[in-house]
Design a protein around this motif. Sequence first.
Motif, PDB file in Angstrom:
ATOM      1  N   VAL A 176      14.766 -31.654  27.156  1.00  0.00           N
ATOM      2  CA  VAL A 176      14.323 -30.475  27.905  1.00  0.00           C
ATOM      3  C   VAL A 176      12.878 -30.079  27.637  1.00  0.00           C
ATOM      4  CG1 VAL A 176      16.663 -29.551  28.105  1.00  0.00           C
ATOM      5  CG2 VAL A 176      15.249 -28.903  26.153  1.00  0.00           C
ATOM      6  N   VAL A 177      12.229 -30.646  26.602  1.00  0.00           N
ATOM      7  CA  VAL A 177      10.831 -30.330  26.329  1.00  0.00           C
ATOM      8  C   VAL A 177      10.031 -31.623  26.243  1.00  0.00           C
ATOM      9  CG1 VAL A 177      11.365 -28.189  25.112  1.00  0.00           C
ATOM     10  CG2 VAL A 177      11.133 -30.320  23.816  1.00  0.00           C
ATOM     11  N   HIS A 178       8.724 -31.512  26.480  1.00  0.00           N
ATOM     12  CA  HIS A 178       7.832 -32.662  26.430  1.00  0.00           C
ATOM     13  C   HIS A 178       7.045 -32.657  25.123  1.00  0.00           C
ATOM     14  CE1 HIS A 178       7.709 -32.276  31.110  1.00  0.00           C
ATOM     15  NE2 HIS A 178       8.829 -32.791  30.668  1.00  0.00           N
ATOM     16  N   VAL A 179       6.925 -33.809  24.495  1.00  0.00           N
ATOM     17  CA  VAL A 179       6.154 -33.937  23.270  1.00  0.00           C
ATOM     18  C   VAL A 179       5.273 -35.180  23.344  1.00  0.00           C
ATOM     19  CG1 VAL A 179       7.976 -32.813  21.916  1.00  0.00           C
ATOM     20  CG2 VAL A 179       7.857 -35.314  22.013  1.00  0.00           C
ATOM     21  N   ASN A 180       4.218 -35.185  22.543  1.00  0.00           N
ATOM     22  CA  ASN A 180       3.402 -36.375  22.371  1.00  0.00           C
ATOM     23  C   ASN A 180       4.119 -37.267  21.362  1.00  0.00           C
ATOM     24  OD1 ASN A 180       1.534 -38.340  21.695  1.00  0.00           O
ATOM     25  ND2 ASN A 180      -0.190 -36.930  21.551  1.00  0.00           N
ATOM     26  N   SER A 181       4.821 -38.284  21.863  1.00  0.00           N
ATOM     27  CA  SER A 181       5.670 -39.105  21.002  1.00  0.00           C
ATOM     28  C   SER A 181       4.877 -39.917  19.983  1.00  0.00           C
ATOM     29  CB  SER A 181       6.525 -40.041  21.867  1.00  0.00           C
ATOM     30  OG  SER A 181       5.697 -40.880  22.663  1.00  0.00           O
ATOM     31  N   MET A 182       3.566 -40.027  20.183  1.00  0.00           N
ATOM     32  CA  MET A 182       2.753 -40.752  19.213  1.00  0.00           C
ATOM     33  C   MET A 182       2.481 -39.921  17.965  1.00  0.00           C
ATOM     34  SD  MET A 182       2.329 -43.645  20.638  1.00  0.00           S
ATOM     35  CE  MET A 182       1.063 -44.340  19.579  1.00  0.00           C
ATOM     36  N   VAL A 183       2.635 -38.614  18.079  1.00  0.00           N
ATOM     37  CA  VAL A 183       2.344 -37.705  16.968  1.00  0.00           C
ATOM     38  C   VAL A 183       3.594 -36.975  16.498  1.00  0.00           C
ATOM     39  CG1 VAL A 183       0.965 -35.725  16.234  1.00  0.00           C
ATOM     40  CG2 VAL A 183      -0.009 -37.401  17.810  1.00  0.00           C
ATOM     41  N   VAL A 184       4.384 -36.490  17.443  1.00  0.00           N
ATOM     42  CA  VAL A 184       5.588 -35.721  17.127  1.00  0.00           C
ATOM     43  C   VAL A 184       6.766 -36.685  17.040  1.00  0.00           C
ATOM     44  CG1 VAL A 184       7.099 -33.841  17.845  1.00  0.00           C
ATOM     45  CG2 VAL A 184       4.634 -33.724  18.314  1.00  0.00           C
ATOM     46  N   ARG A 185       7.271 -36.913  15.842  1.00  0.00           N
ATOM     47  CA  ARG A 185       8.339 -37.896  15.610  1.00  0.00           C
ATOM     48  C   ARG A 185       9.697 -37.253  15.329  1.00  0.00           C
ATOM     49  NH1 ARG A 185       5.806 -42.789  14.438  1.00  0.00           N
ATOM     50  NH2 ARG A 185       3.818 -42.807  15.574  1.00  0.00           N
ATOM     51  N   ASN A 186       9.711 -35.973  14.992  1.00  0.00           N
ATOM     52  CA  ASN A 186      10.966 -35.325  14.635  1.00  0.00           C
ATOM     53  C   ASN A 186      11.633 -34.819  15.912  1.00  0.00           C
ATOM     54  OD1 ASN A 186      12.846 -34.624  12.694  1.00  0.00           O
ATOM     55  ND2 ASN A 186      12.026 -32.558  12.455  1.00  0.00           N
ATOM     56  N   VAL A 187      12.353 -35.708  16.594  1.00  0.00           N
ATOM     57  CA  VAL A 187      12.932 -35.392  17.902  1.00  0.00           C
ATOM     58  C   VAL A 187      14.384 -35.851  17.968  1.00  0.00           C
ATOM     59  CG1 VAL A 187      10.680 -35.586  19.024  1.00  0.00           C
ATOM     60  CG2 VAL A 187      12.185 -37.573  18.921  1.00  0.00           C
ATOM     61  N   TYR A 188      15.080 -35.344  18.984  1.00  0.00           N
ATOM     62  CA  TYR A 188      16.438 -35.781  19.292  1.00  0.00           C
ATOM     63  C   TYR A 188      16.677 -35.539  20.775  1.00  0.00           C
ATOM     64  CZ  TYR A 188      17.707 -30.802  19.169  1.00  0.00           C
ATOM     65  OH  TYR A 188      17.788 -29.450  19.406  1.00  0.00           O
ATOM     66  N   VAL A 189      17.783 -36.044  21.301  1.00  0.00           N
ATOM     67  CA  VAL A 189      18.104 -35.878  22.712  1.00  0.00           C
ATOM     68  C   VAL A 189      19.522 -35.326  22.830  1.00  0.00           C
ATOM     69  CG1 VAL A 189      18.437 -37.026  24.932  1.00  0.00           C
ATOM     70  CG2 VAL A 189      16.590 -37.762  23.407  1.00  0.00           C
ATOM     71  N   ASP A 190      19.654 -34.167  23.467  1.00  0.00           N
ATOM     72  CA  ASP A 190      20.961 -33.550  23.710  1.00  0.00           C
ATOM     73  C   ASP A 190      20.942 -32.889  25.084  1.00  0.00           C
ATOM     74  OD1 ASP A 190      23.390 -32.319  23.740  1.00  0.00           O
ATOM     75  OD2 ASP A 190      23.070 -31.089  21.953  1.00  0.00           O
ATOM     76  N   ARG A 191      21.501 -33.581  26.076  1.00  0.00           N
ATOM     77  CA  ARG A 191      21.528 -33.053  27.441  1.00  0.00           C
ATOM     78  C   ARG A 191      22.742 -32.172  27.707  1.00  0.00           C
ATOM     79  NH1 ARG A 191      19.647 -38.342  27.890  1.00  0.00           N
ATOM     80  NH2 ARG A 191      17.538 -38.517  28.774  1.00  0.00           N
ATOM     81  N   THR A 192      23.730 -32.210  26.816  1.00  0.00           N
ATOM     82  CA  THR A 192      24.964 -31.460  27.056  1.00  0.00           C
ATOM     83  C   THR A 192      24.751 -29.956  26.992  1.00  0.00           C
ATOM     84  OG1 THR A 192      25.595 -31.494  24.712  1.00  0.00           O
ATOM     85  CG2 THR A 192      26.279 -33.359  26.067  1.00  0.00           C
TER      86      THR A 192
END
Length: 299
Positions: A138-154
Motif C-alpha cells: 500500500v505504500v511506495h519505497v525506494n527499495s534500493m535504500v529502504v530494506r525493512n519491508v513486507y507485503v500484506d494485501r489482506t
Amino acid sequence: MRLSRPVRWLLLAVLVSLIPASSYAGVFISVGFAPPPLVVYSQPPCPQPGLMWTPGYWAYGPDGYFWVPGAWVPAPYAGALWTPGYWGFSGGAYLWHPGYWGQTVGYYGGVNYGFGFFGLGFVGGAWHGGVFAYNTAVVHVNSMVVRNVYVDRTVIVNHTVVNNRVAYAGGPGGINHLPTPEERAAMNGPHMAATSFQSQHEQQARNDHGAYFNNNHGRPAVSAASRPLAAENHAAPMGRPNGMNNQARPTNNAYRPNETQSRQENRPAPQAHQQPRQQEHQAPRNEQKSESRGDEHHR
C-alpha cells in the motif's frame, strides 16, 4: 427550524468542549460549506528509513480551502504513528480536527486518504523493536535504500471505508463512520501535536495562491512533496506525552538502525553522491506534480 447565529455558536462551543483537548491544537476552525473531494495523486517513494507518510488534505485559509501536499515526515520518537486530521460536520458547520502523533492511530472520520490510511486505522507499516517496517502493498519505497519491508494485501479490505474521495465525516453526503472502541481509546489517549516542520509545511501551502481550490479547481500543481520534511533537531515540541512508556520517548533521530544495518549504512559514500545525501535533511522542496490516474490515490 433555522437556528439563530448566537444559538449556533453556542452549540458549537458545547461541541468543542466535549472534544478531548489533545485532539485539537491551535486555532479552532469552523467553515459553513464542505471541503472539496480529495485530490488524486501518486505517492513519492519513501527515500530513507524511519519516515512516516502524512497524507495530503484540504485546509482552510484566507481564500478558502487550500491543498496541503502529502509528505514523508521523520517520526518524532520511536513508536510514533500519525493520525490524520479530518473535517467533521456538526451544528450546521464543518469543524477541523487536527492530526496528532501517538502510539496508536485514532479516529480520522473514516476519510480514505489512501496509502495505508483507508478510513480505519493504519495498515501502511508497523514498528518492530524500534524500527519501522513498510507494507509495500500500500505504500511506495525506494527499495534500493529502504530494506525493512513486507507485503500484506489482506488488510486493505478490513480497513477500507468506501467514500469516493469524500473529505469529511457527517452532514449531507458525508462519511457515515462512527469511532470504533479502539479508535475512541486512541483518540482519548496521550497525543503529541504536529511537529514544527509539519506546521511550516502547512503554512507554505497557505501562502501559495496556486494551492487554493478557487484557483486550481481540485488539481493543485503540487499534490505531494517530492522531498521529506526535516527532522526536529531537538526533543519533540511537547515532550513525551503523559502516559507514554520509556520505549516511546522523543528522539533527535527518526530511525535507529540495528548493528548490521549501521555497518552497511555507515560505509563511505562515493564522492558524487555525498551532496544529495546532505540535502535529504534540508527543508522540503515541493516538486511532485499532481497525477491524473485515479487508482494511485487508493493504492
